[in-house]
Design a protein around this motif. Structure first.
Motif, PDB file in Angstrom:
ATOM      1  N   PHE A 138      58.487  42.401  15.668  1.00  0.00           N
ATOM      2  CA  PHE A 138      58.206  41.276  16.534  1.00  0.00           C
ATOM      3  C   PHE A 138      59.201  40.539  16.562  1.00  0.00           C
ATOM      4  O   PHE A 138      60.409  40.472  16.009  1.00  0.00           O
ATOM      5  N   TYR A 150      73.477  45.181  11.350  1.00  0.00           N
ATOM      6  CA  TYR A 150      74.040  44.210  12.376  1.00  0.00           C
ATOM      7  C   TYR A 150      75.212  44.533  12.684  1.00  0.00           C
ATOM      8  O   TYR A 150      75.759  44.234  13.888  1.00  0.00           O
ATOM      9  N   GLY A 160      70.449  39.115  -3.354  1.00  0.00           N
ATOM     10  CA  GLY A 160      71.745  39.570  -3.648  1.00  0.00           C
ATOM     11  C   GLY A 160      72.264  38.546  -4.611  1.00  0.00           C
ATOM     12  O   GLY A 160      72.791  37.517  -4.325  1.00  0.00           O
ATOM     13  N   GLY A 166      66.831  33.248   1.890  1.00  0.00           N
ATOM     14  CA  GLY A 166      67.478  32.720   3.337  1.00  0.00           C
ATOM     15  C   GLY A 166      66.532  31.820   3.952  1.00  0.00           C
ATOM     16  O   GLY A 166      65.192  31.504   3.526  1.00  0.00           O
ATOM     17  N   ALA A 167      66.625  31.329   5.236  1.00  0.00           N
ATOM     18  CA  ALA A 167      65.995  30.570   5.803  1.00  0.00           C
ATOM     19  C   ALA A 167      64.274  31.171   6.070  1.00  0.00           C
ATOM     20  O   ALA A 167      63.491  30.247   5.834  1.00  0.00           O
ATOM     21  N   VAL A 168      64.286  32.366   6.540  1.00  0.00           N
ATOM     22  CA  VAL A 168      62.915  32.993   6.529  1.00  0.00           C
ATOM     23  C   VAL A 168      62.215  33.212   5.383  1.00  0.00           C
ATOM     24  O   VAL A 168      61.038  32.936   5.094  1.00  0.00           O
ATOM     25  N   TYR A 224      69.288  43.008  -5.945  1.00  0.00           N
ATOM     26  CA  TYR A 224      69.277  44.754  -5.391  1.00  0.00           C
ATOM     27  C   TYR A 224      70.722  44.862  -5.457  1.00  0.00           C
ATOM     28  O   TYR A 224      71.267  46.295  -5.540  1.00  0.00           O
ATOM     29  N   LYS A 237      71.138  33.641  -6.709  1.00  0.00           N
ATOM     30  CA  LYS A 237      70.087  33.661  -5.617  1.00  0.00           C
ATOM     31  C   LYS A 237      68.646  33.988  -6.450  1.00  0.00           C
ATOM     32  O   LYS A 237      67.629  33.063  -6.244  1.00  0.00           O
ATOM     33  N   ASN A 297      75.889  32.631   2.601  1.00  0.00           N
ATOM     34  CA  ASN A 297      74.988  31.357   2.843  1.00  0.00           C
ATOM     35  C   ASN A 297      74.017  31.252   1.832  1.00  0.00           C
ATOM     36  O   ASN A 297      73.727  32.350   1.193  1.00  0.00           O
ATOM     37  N   VAL A 332      59.951  36.278  17.524  1.00  0.00           N
ATOM     38  CA  VAL A 332      59.024  35.016  17.332  1.00  0.00           C
ATOM     39  C   VAL A 332      59.077  34.237  18.652  1.00  0.00           C
ATOM     40  O   VAL A 332      58.202  33.552  18.758  1.00  0.00           O
ATOM     41  N   ASN A 366      63.536  42.068   6.243  1.00  0.00           N
ATOM     42  CA  ASN A 366      64.484  41.604   6.864  1.00  0.00           C
ATOM     43  C   ASN A 366      66.212  42.121   6.941  1.00  0.00           C
ATOM     44  O   ASN A 366      66.837  41.573   7.388  1.00  0.00           O
ATOM     45  N   CYS A 387      60.941  42.186  10.702  1.00  0.00           N
ATOM     46  CA  CYS A 387      61.501  40.981  11.194  1.00  0.00           C
ATOM     47  C   CYS A 387      63.026  41.172  11.399  1.00  0.00           C
ATOM     48  O   CYS A 387      63.598  40.726  12.618  1.00  0.00           O
TER      49      CYS A 387
HETATM   50  N1  LIG Z   1      61.904  39.088  14.694  1.00  0.00           N
HETATM   51  C1  LIG Z   1      62.636  37.676  14.797  1.00  0.00           C
HETATM   52  O1  LIG Z   1      62.279  37.017  15.617  1.00  0.00           O
HETATM   53  C2  LIG Z   1      63.772  36.815  13.986  1.00  0.00           C
HETATM   54  C3  LIG Z   1      63.671  35.750  13.918  1.00  0.00           C
HETATM   55  C4  LIG Z   1      64.794  34.740  13.098  1.00  0.00           C
HETATM   56  C5  LIG Z   1      65.527  35.643  12.241  1.00  0.00           C
HETATM   57  N2  LIG Z   1      65.038  37.016  12.055  1.00  0.00           N
HETATM   58  C6  LIG Z   1      65.657  37.941  11.118  1.00  0.00           C
HETATM   59  O2  LIG Z   1      65.351  37.346   9.961  1.00  0.00           O
HETATM   60  C7  LIG Z   1      66.391  37.955   8.862  1.00  0.00           C
HETATM   61  C8  LIG Z   1      66.577  36.833   8.069  1.00  0.00           C
HETATM   62  O3  LIG Z   1      67.165  35.439   8.708  1.00  0.00           O
HETATM   63  P1  LIG Z   1      67.625  34.392   8.199  1.00  0.00           P
HETATM   64  O4  LIG Z   1      67.932  33.307   9.408  1.00  0.00           O
HETATM   65  O5  LIG Z   1      66.678  33.727   7.189  1.00  0.00           O
HETATM   66  O6  LIG Z   1      68.778  34.717   7.487  1.00  0.00           O
HETATM   67  P2  LIG Z   1      69.168  34.234   5.957  1.00  0.00           P
HETATM   68  O7  LIG Z   1      68.184  35.066   5.199  1.00  0.00           O
HETATM   69  O8  LIG Z   1      69.550  32.912   5.594  1.00  0.00           O
HETATM   70  O9  LIG Z   1      70.580  34.881   5.923  1.00  0.00           O
HETATM   71  C9  LIG Z   1      71.121  36.359   6.115  1.00  0.00           C
HETATM   72  C10 LIG Z   1      70.899  36.986   4.489  1.00  0.00           C
HETATM   73  O10 LIG Z   1      70.634  38.436   4.643  1.00  0.00           O
HETATM   74  C11 LIG Z   1      71.354  38.943   3.443  1.00  0.00           C
HETATM   75  N3  LIG Z   1      72.278  40.029   4.084  1.00  0.00           N
HETATM   76  C12 LIG Z   1      73.063  40.125   4.584  1.00  0.00           C
HETATM   77  N4  LIG Z   1      73.739  41.286   4.830  1.00  0.00           N
HETATM   78  C13 LIG Z   1      73.053  42.093   4.087  1.00  0.00           C
HETATM   79  C14 LIG Z   1      73.151  43.576   3.813  1.00  0.00           C
HETATM   80  N5  LIG Z   1      73.904  44.286   4.127  1.00  0.00           N
HETATM   81  N6  LIG Z   1      72.140  43.879   2.843  1.00  0.00           N
HETATM   82  C15 LIG Z   1      71.177  43.169   2.418  1.00  0.00           C
HETATM   83  N7  LIG Z   1      71.050  41.831   2.659  1.00  0.00           N
HETATM   84  C16 LIG Z   1      71.767  41.433   3.462  1.00  0.00           C
HETATM   85  C17 LIG Z   1      72.132  37.978   2.676  1.00  0.00           C
HETATM   86  O11 LIG Z   1      71.273  37.529   1.559  1.00  0.00           O
HETATM   87  P3  LIG Z   1      71.774  38.175   0.107  1.00  0.00           P
HETATM   88  O12 LIG Z   1      72.605  37.604  -0.533  1.00  0.00           O
HETATM   89  O13 LIG Z   1      70.400  37.827  -0.557  1.00  0.00           O
HETATM   90  O14 LIG Z   1      71.737  39.631   0.413  1.00  0.00           O
HETATM   91  C18 LIG Z   1      71.922  36.807   3.711  1.00  0.00           C
HETATM   92  O15 LIG Z   1      72.296  35.568   2.933  1.00  0.00           O
HETATM   93  C19 LIG Z   1      67.538  38.322   9.559  1.00  0.00           C
HETATM   94  O16 LIG Z   1      67.486  39.732   9.790  1.00  0.00           O
HETATM   95  C20 LIG Z   1      67.290  37.868  11.103  1.00  0.00           C
HETATM   96  O17 LIG Z   1      68.020  38.628  12.109  1.00  0.00           O
HETATM   97  C21 LIG Z   1      64.375  37.728  13.000  1.00  0.00           C
END
Ligand SMILES: NC(=O)c1ccc[n+]([C@@H]2O[C@H](COP(=O)([O-])OP(=O)(O)OC[C@H]3O[C@@H](n4cnc5c(N)ncnc54)[C@H](OP(=O)(O)O)[C@@H]3O)[C@@H](O)[C@H]2O)c1
Length: 244
Positions: free
Chosen positions: A185, A162, A87, A65-67, A107, A91, A235, A187, A134, A156
């Motif tokens: 944390f 969710y 997943g 993913g993006a992060v 996984y 990927k 995505n 960000v 994540n 993170c």
């Molecule tokens: N703490 C902060 O400040 C902060 C800031 C930004 C983002 N975040 C968090 O960082 C994480 C990643 O964000 P992102 O924008 O980079 O999203 P992302 O990884 O681009 O997209 C979310 C990915 O999470 C996986 N996913 C979704 N549902 C799932 C499940 N039930 N079990 C396992 N994997 C699942 C999927 O990947 P797979 O197909 O590989 O399962 C999906 O593509 C998110 O949890 C987001 O909320 C936190």
């Protein structure tokens, strides 16, 4: 931050509200991904919480993913073995062949944390020193079981929860037994690191060391479906919605 709308009025004097970007070497959309909030998120968790040392093993979930993709480039730049969890086979091969992960575990091939943990052991023969979480749930259980003593976990995201489902931790005693540091944390509360983080991320993108994919949905009417797709892993890389 402007809401789900095509236009918004912002106060240009508010710090961080508007940013002038240079698109000569970095594509405009990357400023919403690798060279934006998601990239800084990976940077903060890795650099400020995990504090990696050369030769250590780093693990990240939602690896493509993006992060996760930014995390891979930052971790490799610090000389760490970098392992992802994602997943599906498509990927995982993208993680290894394009993002530069040393290994990636699918996984979805594992029915429980025990099975995922065994697979992680094979690709992390020296254990895990830093984990960037994540997802939560089974993925976190498996990662915890592979942590080395004095390992660091940056919490993170908990995307598996969710939808409101409880995400119990099966063996929290591992935090004690392995003397782990576990820190969450947000960000946007860490604005002081953004300039340093963005400078490194911008260089990684401009020099081709970080080439993250994007999924682009067209039009604001496609935004709800794109958002729900994130929660199902539909995505591939940063999910964007193109407004105009
Ligand atoms: N703490 C902060 O400040 C902060 C800031 C930004 C983002 N975040 C968090 O960082 C994480 C990643 O964000 P992102 O924008 O980079 O999203 P992302 O990884 O681009 O997209 C979310 C990915 O999470 C996986 N996913 C979704 N549902 C799932 C499940 N039930 N079990 C396992 N994997 C699942 C999927 O990947 P797979 O197909 O590989 O399962 C999906 O593509 C998110 O949890 C987001 O909320 C936190």
């Amino acid at each position: 931050m402007g809401g789900w709308q095509q236009y918004s009025v912002v106060n240009g004097n508010e710090p961080g509200a508007l940013r002038q970007v240079d698109t000569r070497q970095i594509p405009l959309s990357a400023y919403l991904g690798a060279v934006g909030m998601p990239g800084v998120t990976a940077w903060y968790g890795l650099v400020k919480i995990i504090e990696p040392k050369k030769g250590e093993t780093m693990l990240v979930s939602a690896a493509t993913g993006a992060v996760g993709s930014a995390f891979a480039a930052l971790s490799r730049a610090r000389g760490c073995r970098t392992v992802g969890i994602a997943g599906g086979p498509e990927k995982c091969s993208y993680a290894v062949n394009e993002l530069g992960f040393d290994a990636c575990i699918d996984y979805k091939r594992h029915p429980n944390a025990g099975s995922l943990s065994k697979a992680l052991k094979e690709v992390c023969p020296n254990g895990v020193d830093g984990h960037f979480e994540n997802v939560g749930g089974m993925v976190l259980d498996a990662a915890l079981s592979r942590m080395n003593p004095f390992g660091r976990i940056a919490v993170c995201g908990m995307i598996a929860g969710y939808n409101g489902a409880p995400l119990p931790l099966t063996y929290p005693a591992l935090i004690l037994v392995s003397r782990l540091k576990v820190q969450g944390f947000i960000v946007t509360e860490q604005m002081q690191v953004w300039p340093e983080a963005l400078a490194e991320l911008g260089t990684l993108v401009a020099t081709g060391k970080l080439r993250a994919r994007e999924s682009i949905a067209e039009g604001i009417e496609s935004a709800p479906a794109a958002f729900l797709g994130l929660l199902k892993g539909q995505n591939f890389g940063k999910q964007l919605v193109k407004l105009i």
